[in-house]
Structures are given as structure tokens and as C-alpha cells.
Design a protein around this motif. Structure first.
Motif, mmCIF file in Angstrom:
data_model
loop_
_atom_site.group_PDB
_atom_site.id
_atom_site.type_symbol
_atom_site.label_atom_id
_atom_site.label_comp_id
_atom_site.label_asym_id
_atom_site.label_seq_id
_atom_site.Cartn_x
_atom_site.Cartn_y
_atom_site.Cartn_z
ATOM 1 N N GLU A 15 0.829 -1.199 0.000
ATOM 2 C CA GLU A 15 0.000 0.000 0.000
ATOM 3 C C GLU A 15 0.867 1.254 0.000
ATOM 4 O O GLU A 15 0.523 2.252 -0.643
ATOM 5 C CB GLU A 15 -0.933 -0.037 1.223
ATOM 6 C CG GLU A 15 -2.095 0.916 1.165
ATOM 7 C CD GLU A 15 -3.171 0.534 0.153
ATOM 8 O OE1 GLU A 15 -2.964 -0.356 -0.694
ATOM 9 O OE2 GLU A 15 -4.257 1.162 0.209
ATOM 10 N N ARG A 18 1.864 1.798 -3.569
ATOM 11 C CA ARG A 18 0.757 2.392 -4.316
ATOM 12 C C ARG A 18 0.654 3.901 -4.065
ATOM 13 O O ARG A 18 0.485 4.697 -4.991
ATOM 14 C CB ARG A 18 -0.562 1.710 -3.922
ATOM 15 C CG ARG A 18 -1.776 2.201 -4.683
ATOM 16 C CD ARG A 18 -3.016 1.389 -4.378
ATOM 17 N NE ARG A 18 -3.656 1.719 -3.130
ATOM 18 C CZ ARG A 18 -4.619 2.650 -2.972
ATOM 19 N NH1 ARG A 18 -5.046 3.342 -4.016
ATOM 20 N NH2 ARG A 18 -5.148 2.876 -1.793
ATOM 21 N N ARG A 239 -10.659 -5.571 3.016
ATOM 22 C CA ARG A 239 -10.240 -4.363 3.728
ATOM 23 C C ARG A 239 -11.374 -3.794 4.552
ATOM 24 O O ARG A 239 -12.534 -4.005 4.216
ATOM 25 C CB ARG A 239 -9.863 -3.264 2.729
ATOM 26 C CG ARG A 239 -8.608 -3.499 1.954
ATOM 27 C CD ARG A 239 -8.501 -2.444 0.866
ATOM 28 N NE ARG A 239 -7.280 -2.598 0.124
ATOM 29 C CZ ARG A 239 -6.342 -1.682 -0.001
ATOM 30 N NH1 ARG A 239 -6.517 -0.488 0.541
ATOM 31 N NH2 ARG A 239 -5.246 -1.912 -0.676
ATOM 32 N N GLY A 288 -10.063 2.206 0.173
ATOM 33 C CA GLY A 288 -8.975 2.743 -0.655
ATOM 34 C C GLY A 288 -8.615 4.190 -0.343
ATOM 35 O O GLY A 288 -7.724 4.755 -0.972
ATOM 36 N N ASP A 312 -10.261 2.356 6.246
ATOM 37 C CA ASP A 312 -9.615 1.292 5.488
ATOM 38 C C ASP A 312 -8.365 0.934 6.279
ATOM 39 O O ASP A 312 -7.484 1.772 6.474
ATOM 40 C CB ASP A 312 -9.258 1.798 4.075
ATOM 41 C CG ASP A 312 -8.579 0.743 3.217
ATOM 42 O OD1 ASP A 312 -7.824 -0.097 3.778
ATOM 43 O OD2 ASP A 312 -8.788 0.741 1.998
ATOM 44 N N LEU A 314 -5.718 -0.662 5.708
ATOM 45 C CA LEU A 314 -4.418 -0.505 5.064
ATOM 46 C C LEU A 314 -4.103 0.964 4.766
ATOM 47 O O LEU A 314 -2.974 1.304 4.449
ATOM 48 C CB LEU A 314 -4.353 -1.333 3.773
ATOM 49 C CG LEU A 314 -4.454 -2.849 3.958
ATOM 50 C CD1 LEU A 314 -4.404 -3.555 2.608
ATOM 51 C CD2 LEU A 314 -3.332 -3.377 4.854
ATOM 52 N N MET A 315 -5.109 1.813 4.872
ATOM 53 C CA MET A 315 -4.908 3.246 4.577
ATOM 54 C C MET A 315 -4.805 4.043 5.882
ATOM 55 O O MET A 315 -3.746 4.140 6.447
ATOM 56 C CB MET A 315 -6.051 3.737 3.685
ATOM 57 C CG MET A 315 -5.935 3.230 2.244
ATOM 58 S SD MET A 315 -4.506 3.971 1.385
ATOM 59 C CE MET A 315 -5.001 5.698 1.369
ATOM 60 N N LEU C 343 -5.262 -1.374 -6.993
ATOM 61 C CA LEU C 343 -5.388 -1.478 -5.547
ATOM 62 C C LEU C 343 -5.343 -2.965 -5.189
ATOM 63 O O LEU C 343 -6.242 -3.724 -5.559
ATOM 64 C CB LEU C 343 -6.728 -0.844 -5.161
ATOM 65 C CG LEU C 343 -6.951 -0.470 -3.724
ATOM 66 C CD1 LEU C 343 -7.773 0.809 -3.667
ATOM 67 C CD2 LEU C 343 -7.687 -1.574 -3.028
#
Lengths: 345, 345, 345, 345
Positions: A15, A18, A239, A288, A312, A314-315, C343
Motif C-alpha cells: 500500500e 501504491r 479491507r 482505498g 480502510d 491498510l490506509m 489497488l
């Protein structure tokens, strides 16, 4: 800037790639991996075909400070404690996504993590990277302990109430639910698709290592030092975290005060959104993105407030918050590289 | 016996068909549907190809008492109130899976269901069909109000503690999570796959109609009449309910008492299973079965107990419990037709 | 530029909003909706809280040409035929995401869509918006018929082989699989979560309206005019299309020729990626991105090639490709606003 | 009867336990496991709490023939070859769910499985356990090679056409899709929930070991010995296989002949169901049952038939078919213990 990522092949690392890939201030990044050095990351993760150059590099305390200007460490908890100090000694600025440097008390760390705590020196210097409550300290920090995924959602939903003494901290119960990417990239039985799919699992009941992390921050902002109840579930989705949180409202607190408190909180911080009254967020509405969406309901019958916070994992629960901290540490606008809308559906 | 099913094309109805099809005491069943009469159910639900004979019949108060010996009604809540009384007057024995006859107080029904309550006479005669707490009354009942899905899991996890006064009823918080079949067979936005998949949704916060149903039973078995906190979530899975329940333990209660209480409870009832201490059930371990599996953990730090109860919402939460009641009402062994093991994975 | 989106509340519309929001050349967009005018889109889709200003506007042929510089139409197929001509007559440049203007032969449209075909004039002027095969025409087009989701993946996987006459077009079989967002935002039984989850459904067997769209392009680039076999499946996932495609390889074709053909194709186009030989793409590796990833295998035993093409159906299969066309029509670099990495996970 | 299950902790083994538990002719079963002996299966799989007695037993060639009357072996392919012969020599009757004894030609086995083939003697004696094509041989067999999951769906959909020479065997293409339980109980990256969820993966393109198994049976019933094309996909669902199969129809074949062929086939065999013309089965309509549901469509444009066959991979594709064979071998009605309706939704 040239940026390094340690633990690039984990989900937090992916992540970060990204996000940094589309970050306007990052013109190069180097990926480090102890287990897969010399491999190309796209051979493991083909979604990165054409998007990541060069082979994974081995971790090398000598070369790293020269190779990169800034380091994200997404190694597993327990590894950072030995990995980071030599780099810190050389002056590197680091954001650590693991749990090692979050807990200030070594005894607490040992009790909940069942591991040797890291060096006291760097624990003391580490700044807990929650911009909504620590923005100024983050700006000048050398080492950021990036918050855990569950604590992020818990604290963003509770601290606004706690700092204004609107709820009874002794009554706090957090029922937390997470998508399965929170379990990491290493296959396991609980995350094996035929087991995890169409299933809801509860785990680490009353003994999750995020309990002391949440308490540490709550206690910092409250007069009382009460323990909380916190439980975690694995939801069959990739997620997303939803924390459903319960607390008894202090006498005299009005619904208007609560609404104003959350409303101000959302206005002050770029990644906090308050759901219109009477509505509640779902995890997919932040998928996301770096948002934390919050909803709440006061129940007159029980005198309890239900607060719902979604992120999220992962965010805002990991890489997104790390980039937010990175921006603050480097004087970039806080939302640089983090403006993408949630992906829905 | 010849058995009728009203509302055969809903998910509760489908599950009744599955169970009665393999029930050794049922040699024929007739399916009734107001909306799809004269259609064949297998043209709507091809999994029943070759398994259900005859067309769906219209509801006919005159003919039904002659056509069948016993009736299951799986019509939506609000319909039973007008549908069932004429049949009851003719002496039919009926299990109603809807909410109409569960709440004893008409005012409470009106407040939570926002509907006209059914006739007082039949509300009074209706027996709440939870065999673990009402076995004897069920045996001789004419009308069973089959419990709601969430209340079943809530009460089976809490009543053993409440009846022995081991917990403070004022402190009860139930965080409930359900698979999406609980929303029924009619498509909706919240259950639309692209919205519901990879998503966790909270709904009816502090205003779910199962709140008074749970309270009614808790109050029946406790001295105090405290309101509870109860919230519900939609988990991206087809079946399954997990209720995670929190309560403060009364002073003097020991872990051993709690273990013995649940242990006895599981021994006394064929569909209650207690997870070995330190382990907790997941929803998939009861998938397709009539079991309610229970786990618990006492947290010394907070003096709270966490109790986890899981069921298959279409089985112990609806059709399975209905067949269990049917067995009791007819003098068959309680687990007749319900012995199939959970389907795993 | 000021850009309008018709049908903003469908899934194609939502994805356009997400993309245009981060498009550096778009400084304003107006959302049109026939069904929900005056509502705010964030009240229907809370993931857009704080991200979309102003209420949904009614469609108004008079005002629209003044309100916006460019129009995306994401209305359902059949609506565009009556909606767009008055706007086109006024000189508006439009990308239509529906099927109306894709098929050049009115008889073919009628046969497969069972609808009145749109005006011949605009059908003739419409340019099929597949940049990889129509880049120059797109640049100067007034009206783009944006390709269907399945045809995009089918043609990008087959045309490179067909244009070089490497396969026997008579032998082409396309086994297509799609995530359920392809079914649109309107709830239906096949997309109802309890039905769609943990299920694989096949639909429109040998009669999908994308058959003539694929054939039209294949026939344009081949000598022969053979019909194809094409079938579609609903996979329990939100996004993603995988087309598994089979064809007999023409005598004399070598594996090296095939590899070179795909390799050149990928090099020439920014959103085509070729999987390393011996590996095959999965849908998730393009999730949220505009990539089409392609893999292939030649089977000596049967003399057949298996080609696998994956896309995100809402991106390269709809809104992403539309923005790619928008860039070409306006002289922006082709990948403007489309550089976000997939993603994953 | 006393029945043994080797490999009880795999998914095939678990499904055998579920089925034999409700089988009226089995009054005891013993579970064998090489890896987990002395453990209790319910400590690994808590859905079996209260349903399985005694600890897992070690495999012991001396004791097993005395401990049980019949053996199911669900050990992984490659293990059976060494495990079973000593037991067979002692006269035990065995159903082997692995691939070891399915292929009659040792060279073919070696080529596709990359393993040493088992002893020729037992390969020759082994009967391929597909009741629809081998019923009489099964009845008197000592060793059954239980068919693979994909071959079962492939052959039941194709053999009726092949045996009547209605299709051109050279043209057969099988596009197979499976739920992820087909990958077994051992966690792996492709089956790791965050990777597998919301994803469609293709694997072993043109090199799946089920290719020769399907060909062996097709060639047995056809004049020609053509190779087939066969590819496999991992669908994000727990159970279910759908094979979509394509073939050119031989000149002169009529739709009526095809319909009659399938119709007769379904009438003759208890677990074959033909979908009404114009409709096609989904995997969920056979979930948890032993049915194979078949649909078909003839496309005049291409002169090809599309045949769709669905099964539950753990039932008709493994344990269910094994019990069906067990019934035949022991003279029980073929559907004993297999009458449960599909579980839907």
C-alpha cells in the motif's frame, strides 16, 4: 525525495508503494526485503508489472542512509526494535508501521506483546503518529510510531468525547471488526479462504495487544485511568475496519454538545468526516481512501452513546496514515498524494 | 403428518421445506403463497427440482384446516396478525415465524413495529417458542411465536447468567452481527451484491425491533427491569449470527460458577454446545445446523464477561427452531429431523 | 474544463466521478440525473461526502450545452438514442457509455437489443472508442460509442492475433466471467447477496448483446466473417472481468510469433500489459486501474491457443476507457488522470 | 458397519464424516490421520463438537483390517499408492478419493502427475467409480478409484452426447470453474483470503492433471481418440464446480435428440437433474447435495452446443460420490444417506 520501504512485500508495504508511486514529492523509491532480496517485486505481485523498477534490496545499515532520504518500515512487530536503532543513530528519519515503538512503558509492552521491549531511548523519542492529536510533535519527529489499525478507528471515535469529558471512561466497550488483510500476507488457517469465507470469527478475546495502545492515549487525555473492554472479529472482506463503541454519557451531556464536538473535529482535520445525523458509515465508503468516517447515536433508554468509526485498515489504519505523517514531517500539505476518492462499489 | 407452509418462497420457507423433506414424521407438505399461487416452486428455486411436487396453493381459510394437520407460517411480520386468527379459531396448531405474536404488550409492539398489534386473545395464548426456557409450555401450545434470530442467540447466551443472577442486567450490551439472508428474499440496495460484498454495514442503531423481544425475556427471568443496548450489523456472508455480549459480573461471581452454569446448560439441551474454555465459536461451525455454540471470557481488568453465541440464522434462528418446537408439540423426540451435522467448510 | 455526467448515480457514473475528481484538466463537473434531480449525490452515496458539490441537475437540452464543455453519458442503453441527438446537433462532444451507438447495422441492433435502433446519422458518425484500434479516429470524433465491458477484454485479447491472421476466426470461443457490478446499481434477484454470494451463475447463454459488438470488430479486421461463441458468467466478486478465449492456431504459426505479437501490442499501448510467459493474470491485479493484462498458452496437443484477458469492468470496461477517450479527444496525454496503480489486495 | 476414514482432517475427510454420521448403515467410524494422531478431531474442527468420539488413530496396516469393515481413503494423491496395497492384499474393500488409481496407463500417470505410478496390479483391478457409467463394475469392486471433481462434472455433461455420437469429440473445450475448497485444507497464497477474495484466478493452464482422466473416459466411449482442451479457474466461493463445455454438433443432430438424450440420462440416474429447456443451473442449487445439474443450449449460428454441468465439488465431486459407490458396493439403495436437499441460500 528518495524514499525507502522496508518490508515491501507485506500488505502495508504494497500500500505504501501504491501511495508513494502517485506522490508528487517522491521521485524514487527503493524497496528492501530481508526474505526476498534480488527478486523483482512484480514477480511476486504482478499487479505491479511495469510500475516498480529494480530488484528488492537487502537491508544494509551502512548503505541505506545514503540510498534514501527517508524510510518507511513495514517490517513485522519485533523486528523494528533491532532493525531501526542503527539507522536512527545515523540520523535517518523513519516512520515505523509496527507496534514496537508505540507503548511508552516497557513493562506494558512485554506483558501484551510477550517480547523484549525496544531500547528505552528510542521509545522515548518516538512520537505516536496520530495527526489529529499530535500534529505538531509529528512535524519535528525523527521517529514516528505509526498507530495500529484498530486503535486509529477507536481513538478517532472516542477521543473527541473523552477530551471534552462527555462520557464515562470506565464504561467504554469497543467491539471491533476487521477485514482479513489485517492478518497480513502470510497464509494461515484462519485466513484460508474456505475457512474465512462466509464465516465470522472472533479472536484474541480480551487479550489483543491493541488494548494498551488505546488505553495509553485515552489515559493521556482523561483524568481517570480506567481499563477498557476491546474485542476483535475477522469479517469476510478484504479491507475495512468498523469499531462499534459503547459508553455511558456523563450526566448533563446533551446531544447537541456531542454533535458539535464531532462536527468541529471533522472540520479541523482533513481526513475526518462526520455522517449526517441519523446515518452511519459502512466500511466500503472509505475503501482505498484515508478517511475515517464517524457516526453516532445517543440512546435515551440506556443513557449510552453508540459511536461508529470506519477506516480502510491498510490506509488510515496503516500506509495512508504513514504518508499523512510523512507529509507533516516534510512540510508538505497534509493530504499530498492522499486525495483519491474512495473506490465504490 | 400433512404439514402446510405459508410463505414458502421466502428464505424461512425454503429452509422449512429442506427440513420437513427429511423429517421422518412428515409424509406430505403443502406450500402456500399469496403472491405466486399456481406457480411451481422449483421454477422459482431450481434447487428444488424433483424435490417438491404440486403447485403453490393460494391461502384459503376454509380449505387449509382440511388440507393439513399442522401449519408453519413464514409470512412477513404484520401479515400473520390477520392471516392466522381464522385458522386458529378452527383449532389449527400453528408455529408463526414472524414477529407478530412475540411481544405480550400491545403498546410495546406498536412502538417498535410501527404496526397495529394483533388481537389480544391470541397474543395471550401464544407461547414463545424457545425450548431451552419454555419446553413444557410449548408441548401443549396451540400457537407458537417462534423467536427472532437475534433474540435466540442473545437469550441463549445471556439467560443462563441472568437466571442465576451472575451479571448486572443494567450493564448488558449486545453487539450483533448477521449474514445477509436475515434481510430476506426481496432484493434491496443494502443487500445488493456490489454494495454488500466486501462491506460491513451497521443498521437500525438503537432501534431494532428485537430489542423489546430480548428485554421481555430477560425481564421475565430477572428481578430488575433494565433496558439493554443492542445493535446489529450486516456481515458479507449468507448465513450466520454472532452476538458478542458484554456485561459486568456481579460481585462474588467466580469463573468456576460461570463455567458450571454454561456447562450444565449445554448438558441439559440437545442443541446447546459450550466451546472448550479459552476457545470461541465462529459462525461457520454451526452452518446448516440447529446448534447454538457458546463461548465466554471473564476479564479481570474490567470485571466484565464477554459471551459469544453463534447460530445459523435460518436454522436455530428460524426454521430449525420451528421444527424443534414442532417436535415438542407433537411428542416426537426433540431433535427429530435435525440431526444433520454442520456443513463445513 | 467543465464536464457533465449524465446517469451519475449508476456505477459507471460513480466511477466517472472518481476519475474526473482527480483529473488535472477538469476543474468542475456537473451531475445530471433524470430520476434523482435536486437530491445530493452524497445522500445516496455517502462515500462522496465532502467530494461532490451541488445537487443533481435535471437533464435539460437547452441548458446543458452552456453548462458544460463536454459530456459523458452513462444512461442505460436505449435512453441515449433519444437523449443525445439534440445535444449533438448543438455541437456537444459526447462519450456515450451505453450500447446504443456501437453497432453500425440497425438490423443487428434490433435483433440483439430488441429495441428501436437510434438515428442512422449519429450511428454513422459515432466512433467506436477503443484507443488501441481507433486512436486517430477518436481524436477527432464528436460522438464516441464507448465499448462494452466484455467486448473490451475480448477484443484486446483477440485482435492482435486476428489482425496478423495467426488464428482461425471460425474457431473462436470466448468464455467470459464478470464481477457483479457489471449488472448495474439496480437490485435484482440474481445480484441479491444471499443468492449471488458463494454462487456461480451463467446467463444469456448464446444470446448476449455483446456478441455482435465483438463480431463487428473481429470482422472488420479479418477476411472471413465467422460467428463466434460467447458466454457470460456472474462471479461472486464486485469488479473484474476475465475472458478465457480459445482458438485454433493457423498452420505455420509459431509460439515466437505469438509472443512477439502480444509483446509489440503491449509496448505500443499504455494500458496493455503482457504477463511473463507461463504466467496468467488474475482480475485483482488490475482492480481499480485502467489496465488490460493479457496472458496466453499454446497447447501443442490440441493446436489451440488459450488467451486470458482481464480488466476492471468499471475502468477499462467503462469509465476508465471513457476518460482515456476523453484525453485523446482533447489532446491530453492518453493516461492523464489514469495513472493510479491497481489497488491490491 | 464399522467404517474407517484415512485423511480425516482434510476437506474430503470432513465431508465423509458428515455423510457417514447420518448414514443409516454405518454405526461406527474410526478416523485415521498420519499427521495428527491422538488428537481429537473436534479440537481442530469445532463444528464436530459432540459429534465425533475418540482420538484420531495412527495408520496401522496390521490393525486396520480388524478395526473396520470398509475403508475410505482421503489421503493426498501419491500417498495412496504406498498406503493401500498392504490393506488390499488383506482383502479390505477400499474407496480411494485420490488420483492414484484413476489412470490406467502408467506412462500417462507419470507424465501428468510427475510421480511414480502405483503398482500395476491394483491399477488394473481398480474400478473408476462413476456410477452413471460403471454401476455394475462398482458393485463387485474391491478398490474404487473415486473420480476427480472436475472430471465428474465434465463427463456427466459430455458422455451422454459422446456415447450417442452427437458431437465432434475433436472440438471439445471445457472451461472449468471451482470453489476454493477444491484446493484443500492446507493454506496457500492463492487461497489466502485477501488474495482469493474478490478475485478470479486461472491456473494450470493446459496442464491440469484431470485432462488425461477426462480423456480416458471420453476415449473409452468414442471411436476417435482426440485430445481435449481443459482449463481451470478459482472462483471466490467455498464450494461448487461449474464446467461450461463447448463442442461442435455432428451433422444431422437435432435439438430434440439432444434433449431426449439428456432427459433419459436424468431419468436413469438418481443424482442427475436436467434443467428445464432455456434455463441453466448455478452452483448454489446443488450446494451440499450429491446432484449434478445439467443445462444445454444449441447455437445455430455456430453449430455448437454449450453444455453446463454443476456439482458440489466436495459431494458429487468427492465424498458424496464416494458414499454413492459405498452404497453400490454394499447392496444398499444408491441414495442411502444422500437424500438431503441442497442447502439454499
Amino acid at each position: 525525495m528518495k524514499v525507502g520501504i522496508v518490508g515491501a512485500t507485506g500488505f502495508g508495504g504494497l500500500e505504501l508503494i501504491r501511495l508513494l508511486k502517485q506522490h508528487p514529492e517522491v521521485n524514487e523509491f527503493i524497496l528492501y526485503s530481508s526474505s526476498k532480496k534480488d527478486e523483482h517485486i512484480q514477480s511476486v505481485y504482478p499487479h505491479l508489472n511495469g510500475l516498480a523498477e529494480g530488484a528488492l534490496k537487502a537491508i544494509d545499515h551502512e548503505k541505506m542512509p545514503e540510498q534514501v532520504d527517508f524510510l518507511f518500515s513495514s517490517a513485522p512487530t519485533g523486528v523494528s526494535a533491532s532493525l531501526l536503532p542503527p539507522l536512527l543513530e545515523k540520523g535517518m528519519r523513519i516512520i515505523d508501521l509496527a507496534g514496537d515503538y508505540r507503548l511508552k512503558k516497557q513493562g506494558v509492552y512485554e506483558r501484551w506483546y510477550k517480547k523484549e521491549p525496544p531500547e528505552r531511548k528510542w521509545v522515548e523519542k518516538a512520537v505516536y503518529g496520530m495527526p489529529e492529536y499530535n500534529r505538531e510533535n509529528i512535524k519535528s519527529a525523527q521517529l514516528i510510531a505509526n498507530p495500529g489499525c484498530y486503535p486509529t478507528a477507536a481513538l478517532l471515535g472516542l477521543l473527541p468525547l473523552v477530551t471534552k469529558s462527555l462520557i464515562d471512561t470506565k464504561s467504554i466497550i469497543i467491539d471491533a471488526k476487521s477485514g482479513i488483510s489485517g492478518a497480513g500476507a502470510v497464509p494461515s488457517s484462519a485466513a484460508h479462504f474456505p475457512i474465512a469465507n462466509d464465516n465470522l470469527q472472533i479472536y484474541k478475546v480480551n487479550r489483543h495487544q491493541h488494548i494498551p495502545e488505546i488505553e495509553q492515549m485515552l489515559h493521556h487525555y482523561s483524568v481517570t485511568k480506567d481499563p477498557i473492554t476491546f474485542n476483535t472479529h475477522l469479517v469476510p472482506m478484504t479491507r475495512g475496519i468498523m469499531n462499534t463503541m459503547y459508553a455511558t454519557v456523563d450526566e448533563g451531556t446533551t446531544e447537541r454538545e456531542i454533535e458539535e464536538t464531532f462536527s468541529e473535529f471533522a472540520e479541523q482535520h482533513p481526513f475526518i468526516r462526520l455522517s449526517p445525523q441519523g446515518t452511519f458509515p459502512c466500511t466500503k465508503q472509505v475503501f482505498g481512501s484515508n478517511y475515517c468516517d464517524i457516526g453516532w447515536s445517543f440512546d435515551k433508554r440506556t443513557n449510552r452513546i453508540t459511536t461508529v468509526a470506519v477506516i480502510d485498515n491498510l490506509m488510515k489504519g496503516a500506509a495512508g496514515q504513514a504518508v499523512q505523517n510523512f507529509n507533516l514531517m516534510n512540510g508538505f500539505p497534509e493530504n499530498t498524494g492522499l486525495q483519491a476518492s474512495p473506490l465504490f462499489p
